[in-house]
Scaffold this motif. Structure first.
Motif, PDB file in Angstrom:
ATOM      1  N   GLU A 160      26.095 -33.346 -39.208  1.00  0.00           N
ATOM      2  CA  GLU A 160      25.140 -34.432 -38.980  1.00  0.00           C
ATOM      3  C   GLU A 160      24.594 -34.364 -37.565  1.00  0.00           C
ATOM      4  O   GLU A 160      25.254 -33.859 -36.650  1.00  0.00           O
ATOM      5  CB  GLU A 160      25.814 -35.791 -39.180  1.00  0.00           C
ATOM      6  N   SER A 161      23.420 -34.919 -37.389  1.00  0.00           N
ATOM      7  CA  SER A 161      22.827 -35.031 -36.061  1.00  0.00           C
ATOM      8  C   SER A 161      21.832 -36.185 -36.058  1.00  0.00           C
ATOM      9  O   SER A 161      21.427 -36.664 -37.127  1.00  0.00           O
ATOM     10  CB  SER A 161      22.129 -33.736 -35.654  1.00  0.00           C
ATOM     11  N   GLY A 162      21.466 -36.638 -34.857  1.00  0.00           N
ATOM     12  CA  GLY A 162      20.409 -37.626 -34.738  1.00  0.00           C
ATOM     13  C   GLY A 162      20.843 -39.012 -34.335  1.00  0.00           C
ATOM     14  O   GLY A 162      20.007 -39.890 -34.147  1.00  0.00           O
ATOM     15  N   GLY A 163      22.138 -39.252 -34.200  1.00  0.00           N
ATOM     16  CA  GLY A 163      22.574 -40.578 -33.788  1.00  0.00           C
ATOM     17  C   GLY A 163      22.288 -40.814 -32.324  1.00  0.00           C
ATOM     18  O   GLY A 163      21.826 -39.928 -31.594  1.00  0.00           O
ATOM     19  N   GLY A 164      22.551 -42.042 -31.889  1.00  0.00           N
ATOM     20  CA  GLY A 164      22.331 -42.363 -30.486  1.00  0.00           C
ATOM     21  C   GLY A 164      22.200 -43.842 -30.253  1.00  0.00           C
ATOM     22  O   GLY A 164      22.519 -44.658 -31.125  1.00  0.00           O
ATOM     23  N   LEU A 165      21.707 -44.187 -29.068  1.00  0.00           N
ATOM     24  CA  LEU A 165      21.511 -45.574 -28.659  1.00  0.00           C
ATOM     25  C   LEU A 165      20.025 -45.903 -28.758  1.00  0.00           C
ATOM     26  O   LEU A 165      19.177 -45.151 -28.258  1.00  0.00           O
ATOM     27  CB  LEU A 165      21.994 -45.764 -27.224  1.00  0.00           C
ATOM     28  N   VAL A 166      19.715 -47.028 -29.390  1.00  0.00           N
ATOM     29  CA  VAL A 166      18.325 -47.440 -29.547  1.00  0.00           C
ATOM     30  C   VAL A 166      18.245 -48.954 -29.406  1.00  0.00           C
ATOM     31  O   VAL A 166      19.209 -49.675 -29.715  1.00  0.00           O
ATOM     32  CB  VAL A 166      17.775 -46.970 -30.917  1.00  0.00           C
ATOM     33  N   GLN A 167      17.123 -49.434 -28.933  1.00  0.00           N
ATOM     34  CA  GLN A 167      16.930 -50.876 -28.792  1.00  0.00           C
ATOM     35  C   GLN A 167      16.602 -51.508 -30.139  1.00  0.00           C
ATOM     36  O   GLN A 167      16.075 -50.831 -31.039  1.00  0.00           O
ATOM     37  CB  GLN A 167      15.801 -51.145 -27.814  1.00  0.00           C
ATOM     38  N   PRO A 168      16.890 -52.785 -30.300  1.00  0.00           N
ATOM     39  CA  PRO A 168      16.498 -53.474 -31.534  1.00  0.00           C
ATOM     40  C   PRO A 168      15.007 -53.309 -31.811  1.00  0.00           C
ATOM     41  O   PRO A 168      14.185 -53.396 -30.890  1.00  0.00           O
ATOM     42  CB  PRO A 168      16.860 -54.926 -31.250  1.00  0.00           C
ATOM     43  N   GLY A 169      14.689 -53.038 -33.074  1.00  0.00           N
ATOM     44  CA  GLY A 169      13.311 -52.781 -33.463  1.00  0.00           C
ATOM     45  C   GLY A 169      12.921 -51.329 -33.389  1.00  0.00           C
ATOM     46  O   GLY A 169      11.836 -50.948 -33.869  1.00  0.00           O
ATOM     47  N   GLY A 170      13.769 -50.505 -32.817  1.00  0.00           N
ATOM     48  CA  GLY A 170      13.474 -49.087 -32.666  1.00  0.00           C
ATOM     49  C   GLY A 170      13.791 -48.287 -33.916  1.00  0.00           C
ATOM     50  O   GLY A 170      14.178 -48.834 -34.955  1.00  0.00           O
ATOM     51  N   SER A 171      13.622 -46.970 -33.793  1.00  0.00           N
ATOM     52  CA  SER A 171      13.814 -46.059 -34.920  1.00  0.00           C
ATOM     53  C   SER A 171      14.707 -44.891 -34.529  1.00  0.00           C
ATOM     54  O   SER A 171      14.753 -44.484 -33.362  1.00  0.00           O
ATOM     55  CB  SER A 171      12.466 -45.511 -35.388  1.00  0.00           C
ATOM     56  N   LEU A 172      15.400 -44.367 -35.527  1.00  0.00           N
ATOM     57  CA  LEU A 172      16.180 -43.141 -35.395  1.00  0.00           C
ATOM     58  C   LEU A 172      16.072 -42.374 -36.699  1.00  0.00           C
ATOM     59  O   LEU A 172      15.887 -42.972 -37.764  1.00  0.00           O
ATOM     60  CB  LEU A 172      17.654 -43.425 -35.109  1.00  0.00           C
ATOM     61  N   ARG A 173      16.234 -41.057 -36.605  1.00  0.00           N
ATOM     62  CA  ARG A 173      16.261 -40.217 -37.798  1.00  0.00           C
ATOM     63  C   ARG A 173      17.535 -39.393 -37.796  1.00  0.00           C
ATOM     64  O   ARG A 173      17.770 -38.620 -36.864  1.00  0.00           O
ATOM     65  CB  ARG A 173      15.045 -39.303 -37.849  1.00  0.00           C
ATOM     66  N   LEU A 174      18.348 -39.586 -38.822  1.00  0.00           N
ATOM     67  CA  LEU A 174      19.571 -38.810 -38.977  1.00  0.00           C
ATOM     68  C   LEU A 174      19.310 -37.618 -39.895  1.00  0.00           C
ATOM     69  O   LEU A 174      18.550 -37.721 -40.850  1.00  0.00           O
ATOM     70  CB  LEU A 174      20.683 -39.669 -39.564  1.00  0.00           C
ATOM     71  N   SER A 175      19.975 -36.514 -39.581  1.00  0.00           N
ATOM     72  CA  SER A 175      19.878 -35.316 -40.400  1.00  0.00           C
ATOM     73  C   SER A 175      21.269 -34.840 -40.780  1.00  0.00           C
ATOM     74  O   SER A 175      22.227 -35.040 -40.032  1.00  0.00           O
ATOM     75  CB  SER A 175      19.159 -34.194 -39.634  1.00  0.00           C
ATOM     76  N   CYS A 176      21.359 -34.200 -41.937  1.00  0.00           N
ATOM     77  CA  CYS A 176      22.640 -33.663 -42.404  1.00  0.00           C
ATOM     78  C   CYS A 176      22.344 -32.383 -43.166  1.00  0.00           C
ATOM     79  O   CYS A 176      21.506 -32.374 -44.075  1.00  0.00           O
ATOM     80  CB  CYS A 176      23.344 -34.675 -43.290  1.00  0.00           C
ATOM     81  N   ALA A 177      23.054 -31.319 -42.795  1.00  0.00           N
ATOM     82  CA  ALA A 177      22.855 -30.040 -43.460  1.00  0.00           C
ATOM     83  C   ALA A 177      24.179 -29.547 -44.028  1.00  0.00           C
ATOM     84  O   ALA A 177      25.207 -29.586 -43.352  1.00  0.00           O
ATOM     85  CB  ALA A 177      22.295 -29.016 -42.482  1.00  0.00           C
ATOM     86  N   ALA A 178      24.130 -29.086 -45.262  1.00  0.00           N
ATOM     87  CA  ALA A 178      25.310 -28.547 -45.937  1.00  0.00           C
ATOM     88  C   ALA A 178      25.295 -27.030 -45.873  1.00  0.00           C
ATOM     89  O   ALA A 178      24.246 -26.405 -46.024  1.00  0.00           O
ATOM     90  CB  ALA A 178      25.342 -28.999 -47.388  1.00  0.00           C
ATOM     91  N   GLN A 234      15.681 -41.847 -42.356  1.00  0.00           N
ATOM     92  CA  GLN A 234      14.762 -42.439 -41.388  1.00  0.00           C
ATOM     93  C   GLN A 234      15.065 -43.921 -41.296  1.00  0.00           C
ATOM     94  O   GLN A 234      14.981 -44.635 -42.300  1.00  0.00           O
ATOM     95  CB  GLN A 234      13.306 -42.220 -41.811  1.00  0.00           C
ATOM     96  N   MET A 235      15.426 -44.362 -40.112  1.00  0.00           N
ATOM     97  CA  MET A 235      15.828 -45.748 -39.913  1.00  0.00           C
ATOM     98  C   MET A 235      14.816 -46.426 -38.986  1.00  0.00           C
ATOM     99  O   MET A 235      14.676 -46.015 -37.822  1.00  0.00           O
ATOM    100  CB  MET A 235      17.230 -45.810 -39.304  1.00  0.00           C
ATOM    101  N   ASN A 236      14.121 -47.412 -39.502  1.00  0.00           N
ATOM    102  CA  ASN A 236      13.137 -48.167 -38.730  1.00  0.00           C
ATOM    103  C   ASN A 236      13.582 -49.617 -38.596  1.00  0.00           C
ATOM    104  O   ASN A 236      14.444 -50.086 -39.338  1.00  0.00           O
ATOM    105  CB  ASN A 236      11.770 -48.098 -39.408  1.00  0.00           C
ATOM    106  N   SER A 237      12.971 -50.309 -37.669  1.00  0.00           N
ATOM    107  CA  SER A 237      13.268 -51.733 -37.455  1.00  0.00           C
ATOM    108  C   SER A 237      14.768 -51.971 -37.349  1.00  0.00           C
ATOM    109  O   SER A 237      15.313 -52.879 -37.991  1.00  0.00           O
ATOM    110  CB  SER A 237      12.672 -52.575 -38.601  1.00  0.00           C
ATOM    111  N   LEU A 238      15.408 -51.190 -36.545  1.00  0.00           N
ATOM    112  CA  LEU A 238      16.867 -51.257 -36.435  1.00  0.00           C
ATOM    113  C   LEU A 238      17.310 -52.575 -35.831  1.00  0.00           C
ATOM    114  O   LEU A 238      16.638 -53.142 -34.949  1.00  0.00           O
ATOM    115  CB  LEU A 238      17.383 -50.080 -35.613  1.00  0.00           C
ATOM    116  N   LYS A 239      18.450 -53.039 -36.322  1.00  0.00           N
ATOM    117  CA  LYS A 239      19.039 -54.301 -35.882  1.00  0.00           C
ATOM    118  C   LYS A 239      20.423 -54.037 -35.288  1.00  0.00           C
ATOM    119  O   LYS A 239      21.060 -53.035 -35.640  1.00  0.00           O
ATOM    120  CB  LYS A 239      19.175 -55.249 -37.074  1.00  0.00           C
ATOM    121  N   PRO A 240      20.905 -54.929 -34.453  1.00  0.00           N
ATOM    122  CA  PRO A 240      22.253 -54.741 -33.896  1.00  0.00           C
ATOM    123  C   PRO A 240      23.313 -54.584 -34.990  1.00  0.00           C
ATOM    124  O   PRO A 240      24.280 -53.822 -34.805  1.00  0.00           O
ATOM    125  CB  PRO A 240      22.472 -56.016 -33.078  1.00  0.00           C
ATOM    126  N   GLU A 241      23.113 -55.242 -36.115  1.00  0.00           N
ATOM    127  CA  GLU A 241      24.109 -55.132 -37.197  1.00  0.00           C
ATOM    128  C   GLU A 241      24.081 -53.778 -37.901  1.00  0.00           C
ATOM    129  O   GLU A 241      24.932 -53.517 -38.762  1.00  0.00           O
ATOM    130  CB  GLU A 241      23.926 -56.264 -38.225  1.00  0.00           C
TER     131      GLU A 241
END
Length: 121
Positions: A6-24, A81-88
């Motif tokens: 897996e890759s793509g995690g990290g720290l983002v502010q609320p309302g931000g976006s991240l994209r995680l990837s996973c390769a087998a 693809q994760m958009n509108s991220l929340k603290p939860e």
């Protein structure tokens, strides 16, 4: 032995976006389905989203409309693809694959090592 990276995690502010990837990778007949699960501190691991080899998707109610799961053309990769991220949404996110074994054709689960997603201002 099939492995998921897996890759793509990290720290983002609320309302931000991240994209995680996973390769087998490894020896397998095929992959039936792939998905993402998450585990927050003190909580059980929960389903986030899954996608079948045919492209059928399933989402947890808490992420519907904000997260999108997809598979790569090679079918051995999955994205979230994760958009509108929340603290939860803060948790360790794990990739999962339902693998069809190369010789026996039995199904078995493979898990990635997890990637941390932290949503905080």
């Amino acid at each position: 032995q099939v492995q998921l990276v897996e890759s793509g995690g990290g720290l983002v502010q609320p309302g931000g976006s991240l994209r995680l990837s996973c390769a087998a990778s490894g020896i397998m007949f095929s992959i039936n389905a792939m998905g993402w699960y998450r585990q927050a501190p003190g909580k059980q691991r929960e389903l986030v989203a899954t996608i079948t080899s045919g492209g059928r998707t399933n989402y947890a109610d808490s992420v519907k409309g904000r997260f999108t799961i997809s598979r790569g053309n090679a079918k051995n990769t999955v994205y979230l693809q994760m958009n509108s991220l929340k603290p939860e949404d803060t948790a360790v996110y794990y990739c999962n694959a339902v693998v069809v074994a190369a010789t026996s054709l039995h199904l078995y689960d493979v898990w990635g090592q997890g990637t941390q997603v932290t949503v905080s201002s």
